[in-house]
Write an enzyme that holds these catalytic residues in place. Structure first.
Site, short mmCIF file in Angstrom:
data_model
loop_
_atom_site.label_atom_id
_atom_site.label_comp_id
_atom_site.label_asym_id
_atom_site.label_seq_id
_atom_site.Cartn_x
_atom_site.Cartn_y
_atom_site.Cartn_z
CB SER A 38 5.64 -0.04 3.08
OG SER A 38 5.26 -0.33 4.41
CE LYS A 91 5.47 3.18 5.96
NZ LYS A 91 4.66 1.98 5.94
#
Lengths: 168, 122
Positions: A38, A91
Protein backbone atom coordinates in the site's frame (compact mmCIF):
# COMPACT_ATOMS: atom_id res chain seq x y z
CA UNK A 1 30.02 -24.93 41.34
CA UNK A 2 31.08 -22.77 38.41
CA UNK A 3 28.07 -23.46 36.16
CA UNK A 4 25.23 -22.01 38.29
CA UNK A 5 27.07 -18.72 38.73
CA UNK A 6 27.86 -18.59 35.00
CA UNK A 7 24.20 -19.25 34.23
CA UNK A 8 23.17 -16.60 36.72
CA UNK A 9 25.50 -14.05 35.12
CA UNK A 10 24.16 -14.88 31.67
CA UNK A 11 20.61 -14.55 32.96
CA UNK A 12 21.37 -11.18 34.54
CA UNK A 13 22.94 -9.90 31.33
CA UNK A 14 20.02 -11.09 29.23
CA UNK A 15 17.56 -9.42 31.56
CA UNK A 16 19.49 -6.13 31.47
CA UNK A 17 19.80 -6.20 27.69
CA UNK A 18 16.13 -7.04 27.37
CA UNK A 19 15.10 -4.20 29.66
CA UNK A 20 17.33 -1.66 27.92
CA UNK A 21 16.20 -2.66 24.43
CA UNK A 22 12.54 -2.57 25.50
CA UNK A 23 12.97 0.97 26.87
CA UNK A 24 14.81 2.13 23.77
CA UNK A 25 12.25 0.65 21.39
CA UNK A 26 9.41 2.10 23.42
CA UNK A 27 10.72 5.63 23.85
CA UNK A 28 13.36 6.39 21.24
CA UNK A 29 13.29 4.32 18.06
CA UNK A 30 12.52 0.82 16.85
CA UNK A 31 12.90 -1.24 13.69
CA UNK A 32 9.74 -2.42 11.99
CA UNK A 33 9.12 -4.53 8.90
CA UNK A 34 6.65 -3.22 6.35
CA UNK A 35 4.28 -5.74 4.74
CA UNK A 36 2.06 -5.18 1.76
CA UNK A 37 2.21 -2.85 -1.19
CA UNK A 38 0.00 0.00 0.00
CA UNK A 39 3.00 2.31 0.32
CA UNK A 40 4.69 1.37 -2.93
CA UNK A 41 6.92 2.73 -4.40
CA UNK A 42 8.18 4.20 -1.11
CA UNK A 43 8.22 0.77 0.62
CA UNK A 44 8.05 -2.68 -1.00
CA UNK A 45 7.93 -1.48 -4.60
CA UNK A 46 6.80 -4.27 -6.91
CA UNK A 47 9.80 -5.28 -8.96
CA UNK A 48 10.20 -8.04 -11.48
CA UNK A 49 13.51 -9.36 -10.27
CA UNK A 50 13.50 -12.29 -7.87
CA UNK A 51 15.85 -10.48 -5.52
CA UNK A 52 13.59 -7.46 -5.13
CA UNK A 53 10.49 -9.38 -4.19
CA UNK A 54 12.06 -11.74 -1.66
CA UNK A 55 11.88 -9.73 1.52
CA UNK A 56 9.95 -6.92 3.12
CA UNK A 57 11.42 -3.53 3.82
CA UNK A 58 12.77 -2.80 7.29
CA UNK A 59 12.41 0.78 8.45
CA UNK A 60 13.49 2.86 11.42
CA UNK A 61 10.60 4.32 13.41
CA UNK A 62 11.31 7.20 15.79
CA UNK A 63 9.20 7.86 18.86
CA UNK A 64 10.33 11.38 19.75
CA UNK A 65 7.37 12.79 17.84
CA UNK A 66 5.09 11.31 20.54
CA UNK A 67 6.28 13.85 23.12
CA UNK A 68 4.40 16.70 21.54
CA UNK A 69 2.27 14.93 18.89
CA UNK A 70 3.33 17.50 16.32
CA UNK A 71 3.26 16.07 12.83
CA UNK A 72 3.67 17.64 9.40
CA UNK A 73 1.97 17.01 6.11
CA UNK A 74 3.71 14.17 4.33
CA UNK A 75 5.05 12.36 7.44
CA UNK A 76 4.91 8.59 7.19
CA UNK A 77 3.57 7.22 10.48
CA UNK A 78 2.90 3.87 12.12
CA UNK A 79 -0.48 3.70 13.87
CA UNK A 80 -2.75 1.08 15.45
CA UNK A 81 -5.77 0.25 13.34
CA UNK A 82 -9.02 1.80 14.63
CA UNK A 83 -10.75 -1.52 14.01
CA UNK A 84 -8.22 -3.80 15.71
CA UNK A 85 -5.73 -2.37 18.17
CA UNK A 86 -3.32 -5.27 17.65
CA UNK A 87 -2.81 -4.45 13.93
CA UNK A 88 -0.45 -1.68 12.94
CA UNK A 89 -0.53 0.21 9.67
CA UNK A 90 2.05 2.39 7.94
CA UNK A 91 0.64 5.29 5.94
CA UNK A 92 1.39 8.89 5.07
CA UNK A 93 -0.30 11.83 6.81
CA UNK A 94 -2.19 13.84 4.19
CA UNK A 95 -4.32 16.04 6.44
CA UNK A 96 -3.85 17.51 9.90
CA UNK A 97 -6.59 18.75 12.29
CA UNK A 98 -8.64 21.51 10.71
CA UNK A 99 -7.71 20.68 7.12
CA UNK A 100 -10.27 20.03 4.42
CA UNK A 101 -9.37 16.90 2.44
CA UNK A 102 -10.91 16.09 -0.92
CA UNK A 103 -11.96 12.46 -1.46
CA UNK A 104 -13.68 10.99 -4.52
CA UNK A 105 -17.17 11.96 -3.44
CA UNK A 106 -16.91 14.98 -1.19
CA UNK A 107 -14.73 17.17 0.98
CA UNK A 108 -14.12 16.13 4.59
CA UNK A 109 -12.93 18.32 7.44
CA UNK A 110 -10.37 16.58 9.66
CA UNK A 111 -11.63 16.91 13.26
CA UNK A 112 -9.51 18.15 16.20
CA UNK A 113 -7.05 15.56 17.43
CA UNK A 114 -7.31 13.43 14.26
CA UNK A 115 -5.36 13.09 11.02
CA UNK A 116 -6.10 11.89 7.52
CA UNK A 117 -3.76 9.13 6.32
CA UNK A 118 -3.38 7.61 2.89
CA UNK A 119 -1.06 5.07 1.33
CA UNK A 120 1.20 6.14 -1.53
CA UNK A 121 -0.29 3.41 -3.72
CA UNK A 122 -3.88 4.70 -3.81
CA UNK A 123 -5.10 1.77 -5.86
CA UNK A 124 -4.52 -0.84 -3.15
CA UNK A 125 -4.46 0.90 0.21
CA UNK A 126 -6.85 0.63 3.17
CA UNK A 127 -6.60 4.05 4.69
CA UNK A 128 -8.67 7.04 5.79
CA UNK A 129 -10.69 6.77 2.60
CA UNK A 130 -12.23 3.61 4.11
CA UNK A 131 -12.02 4.08 7.89
CA UNK A 132 -12.13 7.86 8.18
CA UNK A 133 -9.82 10.19 10.10
CA UNK A 134 -7.55 8.46 12.61
CA UNK A 135 -7.12 9.86 16.16
CA UNK A 136 -3.56 11.08 16.64
CA UNK A 137 -3.44 9.14 19.93
CA UNK A 138 -3.26 5.91 17.89
CA UNK A 139 0.02 6.92 16.24
CA UNK A 140 2.97 4.82 17.44
CA UNK A 141 5.86 6.54 15.69
CA UNK A 142 7.19 8.23 12.60
CA UNK A 143 9.15 6.41 9.88
CA UNK A 144 12.42 8.19 9.22
CA UNK A 145 14.76 5.77 7.45
CA UNK A 146 14.71 2.66 5.32
CA UNK A 147 17.25 0.17 6.64
CA UNK A 148 16.74 -2.80 4.29
CA UNK A 149 17.14 -3.67 1.37
CA UNK A 150 20.63 -2.20 1.04
CA UNK A 151 20.08 -0.65 -2.40
CA UNK A 152 17.23 1.45 -1.07
CA UNK A 153 18.72 2.59 2.22
CA UNK A 154 17.99 6.25 2.76
CA UNK A 155 15.77 8.67 4.60
CA UNK A 156 12.05 8.73 3.93
CA UNK A 157 11.07 12.00 2.28
CA UNK A 158 8.17 14.13 3.39
CA UNK A 159 5.94 14.31 0.32
CA UNK A 160 2.92 16.55 0.76
CA UNK A 161 0.29 16.43 -1.99
CA UNK A 162 -0.83 20.00 -2.27
CA UNK A 163 -3.71 19.66 -4.68
CA UNK A 164 -6.13 17.82 -2.45
CA UNK A 165 -5.72 19.50 0.89
CA UNK A 166 -6.58 22.98 1.95
CA UNK A 167 -5.37 24.03 5.36
CA UNK A 168 -7.21 26.41 7.58
CA UNK B 1 -16.42 11.57 37.32
CA UNK B 2 -18.30 12.67 40.45
CA UNK B 3 -19.27 11.10 42.82
CA UNK B 4 -16.77 8.28 42.27
CA UNK B 5 -13.85 10.71 42.18
CA UNK B 6 -13.29 13.81 44.27
CA UNK B 7 -14.03 17.35 43.11
CA UNK B 8 -10.58 18.50 44.26
CA UNK B 9 -8.64 15.70 42.62
CA UNK B 10 -7.52 12.17 43.44
CA UNK B 11 -4.33 10.17 43.36
CA UNK B 12 -5.16 6.90 41.66
CA UNK B 13 -3.31 3.71 40.83
CA UNK B 14 -3.76 2.45 37.29
CA UNK B 15 -2.46 -0.77 35.84
CA UNK B 16 -1.54 -1.24 32.22
CA UNK B 17 -1.81 -5.01 31.96
CA UNK B 18 -5.59 -5.28 31.48
CA UNK B 19 -5.56 -3.07 28.41
CA UNK B 20 -2.83 -5.15 26.79
CA UNK B 21 -4.44 -8.51 27.55
CA UNK B 22 -7.91 -7.23 26.65
CA UNK B 23 -9.43 -8.18 30.00
CA UNK B 24 -11.46 -5.00 30.43
CA UNK B 25 -15.14 -5.27 31.27
CA UNK B 26 -18.00 -2.73 31.30
CA UNK B 27 -17.97 -0.98 34.67
CA UNK B 28 -14.17 -0.58 34.81
CA UNK B 29 -12.78 2.91 35.25
CA UNK B 30 -10.16 3.46 32.55
CA UNK B 31 -7.69 6.14 31.53
CA UNK B 32 -7.43 6.92 27.85
CA UNK B 33 -5.90 9.43 25.46
CA UNK B 34 -8.58 11.92 24.48
CA UNK B 35 -9.56 11.53 20.79
CA UNK B 36 -9.85 15.30 20.59
CA UNK B 37 -6.45 16.14 22.02
CA UNK B 38 -3.77 13.41 22.02
CA UNK B 39 -1.68 14.99 24.76
CA UNK B 40 -4.56 14.88 27.24
CA UNK B 41 -5.30 11.78 29.32
CA UNK B 42 -8.87 11.50 30.59
CA UNK B 43 -10.48 9.16 33.09
CA UNK B 44 -13.90 7.68 32.28
CA UNK B 45 -15.93 4.57 32.97
CA UNK B 46 -16.22 1.82 30.37
CA UNK B 47 -19.87 1.38 29.46
CA UNK B 48 -19.82 -0.83 26.38
CA UNK B 49 -17.39 -3.02 24.46
CA UNK B 50 -17.47 -3.65 20.70
CA UNK B 51 -20.77 -5.05 19.52
CA UNK B 52 -22.69 -3.92 22.61
CA UNK B 53 -25.84 -1.84 22.32
CA UNK B 54 -25.52 1.29 24.42
CA UNK B 55 -28.45 3.49 25.39
CA UNK B 56 -27.51 6.93 26.61
CA UNK B 57 -29.16 10.21 27.49
CA UNK B 58 -28.10 12.67 24.83
CA UNK B 59 -28.43 15.91 26.78
CA UNK B 60 -29.38 15.28 30.43
CA UNK B 61 -29.47 18.98 31.37
CA UNK B 62 -32.20 19.83 28.89
CA UNK B 63 -34.20 16.72 28.07
CA UNK B 64 -34.71 13.03 28.72
CA UNK B 65 -34.20 11.96 25.12
CA UNK B 66 -32.31 8.69 24.83
CA UNK B 67 -30.44 7.26 21.92
CA UNK B 68 -29.28 3.72 21.28
CA UNK B 69 -26.10 2.98 19.38
CA UNK B 70 -24.13 -0.17 18.57
CA UNK B 71 -20.45 0.11 19.44
CA UNK B 72 -18.41 -0.54 16.25
CA UNK B 73 -15.70 -3.19 15.96
CA UNK B 74 -12.48 -2.28 17.69
CA UNK B 75 -14.10 0.55 19.66
CA UNK B 76 -15.45 1.07 23.19
CA UNK B 77 -18.01 3.41 24.69
CA UNK B 78 -16.90 5.45 27.69
CA UNK B 79 -18.92 7.81 29.85
CA UNK B 80 -18.17 9.89 32.90
CA UNK B 81 -20.14 9.08 36.04
CA UNK B 82 -21.42 12.68 36.20
CA UNK B 83 -23.23 12.76 32.85
CA UNK B 84 -24.34 16.35 33.42
CA UNK B 85 -20.81 17.66 33.15
CA UNK B 86 -18.81 15.13 31.22
CA UNK B 87 -17.33 15.18 27.73
CA UNK B 88 -17.25 11.56 26.74
CA UNK B 89 -18.45 9.18 24.03
CA UNK B 90 -21.76 11.03 23.94
CA UNK B 91 -19.80 13.95 22.48
CA UNK B 92 -16.86 12.40 20.63
CA UNK B 93 -18.32 9.00 19.78
CA UNK B 94 -17.02 5.51 20.40
CA UNK B 95 -13.30 5.47 21.12
CA UNK B 96 -10.86 3.07 19.36
CA UNK B 97 -9.52 0.47 21.78
CA UNK B 98 -5.94 1.52 21.01
CA UNK B 99 -6.51 4.81 22.85
CA UNK B 100 -7.12 3.05 26.19
CA UNK B 101 -4.02 3.31 28.32
CA UNK B 102 -4.82 1.68 31.64
CA UNK B 103 -7.39 0.56 34.20
CA UNK B 104 -7.79 2.42 37.48
CA UNK B 105 -8.06 -0.02 40.36
CA UNK B 106 -7.18 1.86 43.58
CA UNK B 107 -7.62 5.29 45.12
CA UNK B 108 -4.67 6.48 47.20
CA UNK B 109 -5.74 10.04 48.00
CA UNK B 110 -7.83 11.56 49.56
CA UNK B 111 -7.41 9.35 52.61
CA UNK B 112 -11.11 8.93 53.23
CA UNK B 113 -11.51 7.30 49.80
CA UNK B 114 -8.53 4.97 50.16
CA UNK B 115 -9.48 1.67 48.59
CA UNK B 116 -10.95 0.32 45.40
CA UNK B 117 -13.28 2.49 43.37
CA UNK B 118 -17.04 2.45 43.73
CA UNK B 119 -19.08 0.73 41.04
CA UNK B 120 -21.20 2.83 38.73
CA UNK B 121 -23.85 4.76 40.66
CA UNK B 122 -27.38 3.81 39.57
Amino acid sequence: MGTPSVLWNVAKKCFTVGLVSLTVSDRFASIVSVRGGSMSPTFNPKTNTLFGSLSDDYVLVEKFCLQKYKFSHGDVVVFSSPYDHKEKHVKRIIGLPGDWVGTHYDVVKVPEGHCWVEGDNSASSMDSRSFGPVPLGLVNGRVVHILWPPHRVGSVERKAPQQRVSSS
Amino acid sequence: MLPTLNISGNLLLAERISTRTGKLRPGDVVILRSPESPRKIVCKRLIGMEGDQVTYVVDPMNSDRCQTVVVPKGHVWVEGDNIYASKDSRNFGAVPYGLLKGRVFWTVLPRKDFGSLAPKPK
